[in-house]
Design a protein around this motif. Structure first.
Motif, PDB file in Angstrom:
ATOM      1  N   LYS A 118       0.822  -1.221   0.000  1.00 58.97           N
ATOM      2  CA  LYS A 118       0.000   0.000   0.000  1.00 58.97           C
ATOM      3  C   LYS A 118       0.849   1.262   0.000  1.00 58.97           C
ATOM      4  O   LYS A 118       0.408   2.312  -0.448  1.00 58.97           O
ATOM      5  N   ARG A 119       2.045   1.168   0.544  1.00 60.52           N
ATOM      6  CA  ARG A 119       2.909   2.347   0.608  1.00 60.52           C
ATOM      7  C   ARG A 119       4.162   2.087  -0.215  1.00 60.52           C
ATOM      8  O   ARG A 119       5.148   1.552   0.279  1.00 60.52           O
ATOM      9  N   THR A 167       3.504  14.178  -6.454  1.00 60.45           N
ATOM     10  CA  THR A 167       2.377  13.453  -5.858  1.00 60.45           C
ATOM     11  C   THR A 167       1.525  12.839  -6.957  1.00 60.45           C
ATOM     12  O   THR A 167       1.526  13.296  -8.105  1.00 60.45           O
ATOM     13  N   ASP A 169      -1.727  12.861  -7.203  1.00 60.10           N
ATOM     14  CA  ASP A 169      -2.761  13.789  -7.649  1.00 60.10           C
ATOM     15  C   ASP A 169      -2.245  14.743  -8.717  1.00 60.10           C
ATOM     16  O   ASP A 169      -2.945  15.050  -9.679  1.00 60.10           O
ATOM     17  N   GLU A 199      -1.630   4.326  -0.972  1.00 61.88           N
ATOM     18  CA  GLU A 199      -1.244   5.730  -0.974  1.00 61.88           C
ATOM     19  C   GLU A 199       0.240   5.825  -1.304  1.00 61.88           C
ATOM     20  O   GLU A 199       1.086   5.644  -0.435  1.00 61.88           O
ATOM     21  N   ALA A 202      -7.545   4.201  -3.453  1.00 62.79           N
ATOM     22  CA  ALA A 202      -7.266   5.216  -2.431  1.00 62.79           C
ATOM     23  C   ALA A 202      -8.076   4.918  -1.172  1.00 62.79           C
ATOM     24  O   ALA A 202      -7.563   4.959  -0.054  1.00 62.79           O
TER      25      ALA A 202
END
Ligand SMILES: [Zn+2]
Length: 714
Positions: A549-550, A579, A581, A627, A622
């Motif tokens: 996940k990381r 990032t 996003d 993330e 998400a």
């Protein structure tokens, strides 16, 4: 040719076959087939009976598979066979040419190189009557010149010609020594081939022994797969069809599973004695007779001509009829019968001058294009397949043809060919090719081939990249999913250990994973339903999934499998935008500013994030806590830990081990599990393990957690 599909030995219960194999496996220290001392120790009447049974059964096989004229019933055959099996078990002796040795079994030794006693020639070729006449004239001139120089020798003015099929299969050479089959090899480069004895032995018509019990022989033939067997095989294996009969043969003979030989009905037609230690031949036809006397299969079609024009008429009349045969023929071979003339004519550097292959043009037919099917492959590329009005070509009924890609349709002038007649070519391949339209194709809309706008599997809007149409939805498009999961989990991507291709396929097949995000909702119970999954393995995989996940942003971007985005592009994107996003919101123009990103890549990225199916899965990822970690700030020069090998021991208070690993990897460090002389740094947390002592012994520099955090930049 015998049409029996199962083979006589298959009537044995499989248990018997298994024990037979074990019985004759020398690796087990059991009696070997060549143990003549064991033979001598047998009571003579038992050995005589075994010898008699082997000879009878071999003769019956010959009658059945080579001559196609069985002289005994299957029941009688089975009775004798069972008697032989019982005697072999009882005595522990198996005669080397016992038919029980044709059952086959797994191949343990591979396919080692094998040197032919004489090199195998390839043939020069012609493609028309005119070219053939040129060849023939050269032959006549060479003979005339020799006759002029050697008036004392009785040499015929004109050669006798033998006409045979040119089989489109795999050339093999079988070696018999003192009557026994001792080697079988592929042609290879003509000098050294690959040993395929174990698979060749299984071919029903191949005798394990020949009547000539003295001397060494090499017999050359062509292994073939009947077209009817090819059609049946492809019906039964739609997921992995064979491209053509030739590939089918090569795949069977070089197969570690000898049962493929039976399934594909492989047979061999012999046409040449490549080596004979104790025999000479005066004519080719004599060789063919000898091969037949040795119980080897010779194709019944071989004709002798003294009139060259008559031969040409025969070839031209035959060419269009070859489609009716059950074997692939790509031409005819013309050989000079007299061996003495062959010696006189000799060879060029590459070819013998005494033989020529007359190659036929590929078969071409005309049929109607009734539709085009669009399928998404595992890579997301959408390929068109032509649906045809069924038409017989080369012994098979053709219903489909490949159209390769969108560009191919345009290039071949097929844009308006729907419902119209097209020209089709088949050159030994099962799936033929469309050459182009066979009638005018005015641009009427009703005849237009319309590529789909949406993915036929998932409904995503399709994208075009050069000649290809592809579905950008790498996260939930069913045909792509298994492959995408493997990619997502790969070491360079999210590094989920224990998620193999097989597991990914099962997860998708059983509906446990319908999108990449579903990986994160898998439960132990789900995994335990899969074969080979026990608690330990299931827990390990779940932990690995959780740990993923990381991961650094660059890895996550790469893991998404965005069209045209490889590791390097993922890395520069992560560096530039920091990032996830920011990457997702980047415009086409902003992307173009990234070094190494051109219009094609930028377009791929923009359309990827625009796709609603993709957005949905990304949102779900998400939600489930996936993330990606921001990429480390670009510093002046490389980071001090870049390229270093780092080991972590003990517990860190500020982050988990996995997180630390991810941060380190984002800096370009290699994180390994154990200390070795190659380790550059050991990061020491609370309660360090034995790694600390080892690192001290090697004098490896240590970093405290605080020092490590400082290096990370806080
Ligand atoms: Zn799709």
């Amino acid at each position: 040719m015998a049409s029996d599909t199962t083979g006589r030995w298959d009537v044995l219960p499989s248990g018997k076959q298994g024990s037979l194999f074990e019985f004759s496996n020398p690796a087990e220290g059991k009696p070997s087939t060549r143990d003549s001392s064991a033979e001598r120790a047998l009571p003579p009447e038992v050995l005589a009976r075994m010898r008699e049974l082997v000879e009878l059964l071999n003769r019956y096989n010959y009658e059945y598979y080579t001559l196609g004229e069985p002289s005994v019933s299957d029941e009688e055959y089975d009775r004798l066979y069972d008697e032989l099996v019982a005697l072999e078990k009882e005595t522990g002796v198996i005669l080397p040419d016992s038919p029980t040795q044709k059952v086959g079994g797994p191949i343990l030794e591979g396919f080692p190189p094998h040197r032919h006693k004489n090199p195998l020639w390839s043939l020069d070729k012609v493609t028309s009557a005119a070219e053939f006449r040129d060849w023939y004239d050269r032959v006549l001139r060479a003979i005339a010149a020799y006759r002029a120089e050697h008036p004392e020798e009785d040499i015929p003015e004109r050669p006798t010609l033998v006409l045979e099929y040119k089989f489109d299969g795999l050339t093999v050479v079988l070696t018999y020594e003192d009557g026994l089959l001792t080697a079988a090899a592929t042609r290879g480069d003509g000098t050294v081939g690959e040993m395929v004895l174990e698979t060749v032995k299984v071919i029903p018509s191949v005798p394990l022994s020949i009547p000539e019990k003295e001397g060494t022989f090499e017999f050359q033939g062509e292994a073939i797969m009947p077209l009817s067997a090819l059609a049946r095989y492809n019906e039964e294996h739609p997921e992995k069809p064979l491209k053509n009969a030739r590939n089918g043969v090569a795949g069977a003979l070089r197969n570690y599973d000898t049962t493929e030989v039976r399934k594909r009905q492989i047979d061999i037609y012999f046409y040449h004695v490549n080596y004979a230690s104790r025999r000479t031949f005066r004519r080719h036809t004599e060789m063919l007779d000898f091969l037949q006397a040795m119980r080897l299969k010779v194709h019944p079609y071989h004709k002798v001509f003294t009139d060259v024009e008559e031969l040409i008429r025969e070839v031209e009349a035959f060419a269009p009829k070859r489609a009716e045969l059950d074997i692939d023929i790509d031409g005819m071979v013309i050989k000079i019968d007299e061996i003495r003339l062959r010696e006189i004519l000799g060879t060029t550097a590459k070819y013998p001058r005494w033989a020529i292959a007359w190659k036929f043009p590929a078969l071409e037919v005309v049929t109607r294009l009734v539709g085009v099917e669009w399928r998404v492959g595992r890579t997301g590329v959408v390929t068109p397949t032509a649906v045809l009005e069924p038409v017989p070509v080369g012994g098979v009924i053709v219903r489909h043809a490949t159209l390769n890609n969108v560009e191919d349709i345009e290039r071949k002038g097929l844009t308006f060919a729907l419902g119209r007649k097209v020209r089709l070519k088949r050159s030994g391949d099962v799936i033929p090719m469309i050459l182009g339209p066979a009638e005018d194709t005015p641009p009427d809309e009703e005849h237009r081939i319309r590529p789909p706008e949406r993915c036929p599997a998932c409904g995503a809007l399709l994208e075009r990249d050069g000649p290809f149409l592809y579905c950008p939805n790498t996260l939930s498009c069913p045909p792509q999913l298994a492959r995408q999961i493997v990619h997502y989990a790969s070491r360079e991507a999210m590094d989920i250990e224990g998620l193999s291709e097989k597991t990914a396929e099962l997860l998708v097949e059983r509906g446990l994973v319908r999108t990449v995000a579903d990986l994160y909702t898998l439960r132990e119970e789900d995994l335990l339903t899969l074969p080979l999954f026990k608690e330990r393995k299931a827990r390990k995989l779940l932990a690995a999934i959780e740990a993923s996940k990381r991961r650094p942003l660059s890895r996550f971007l790469y893991a998404l499998g965005i069209h045209n985005v490889g590791r390097e592009t993922a890395r520069v994107l992560a560096k530039r935008f920091r990032t996830f996003d920011a990457v997702r919101r980047a415009t086409f123009e902003e992307l173009l500013e990234v070094p190494g990103v051109g219009e094609v890549i930028a377009e791929s990225i923009v359309s990827y994030f625009r796709e609603p199916h993709v957005q949905e899965v990304l949102a779900r990822l998400a939600e489930l806590g996936v993330e990606p970690l921001p990429e480390a700030e670009e510093t002046h020069g490389p980071h001090p830990l870049a390229g270093k090998t780092v080991v972590i021991t003990g517990t860190l208070s500020s982050m988990t081990r996995e997180e630390a690993k991810a941060r380190l990897e984002a800096l370009g460090a290699h994180v390994t599990d154990s200390v070795s002389r190659k380790t550059d740094y050991l990061i020491v947390g609370a309660n360090p393990g034995s790694k600390l002592a080892k690192a001290e012994a090697y004098g490896i520099p240590r970093l405290t957690e605080a020092e490590f955090l400082a290096l990370l930049g806080g």
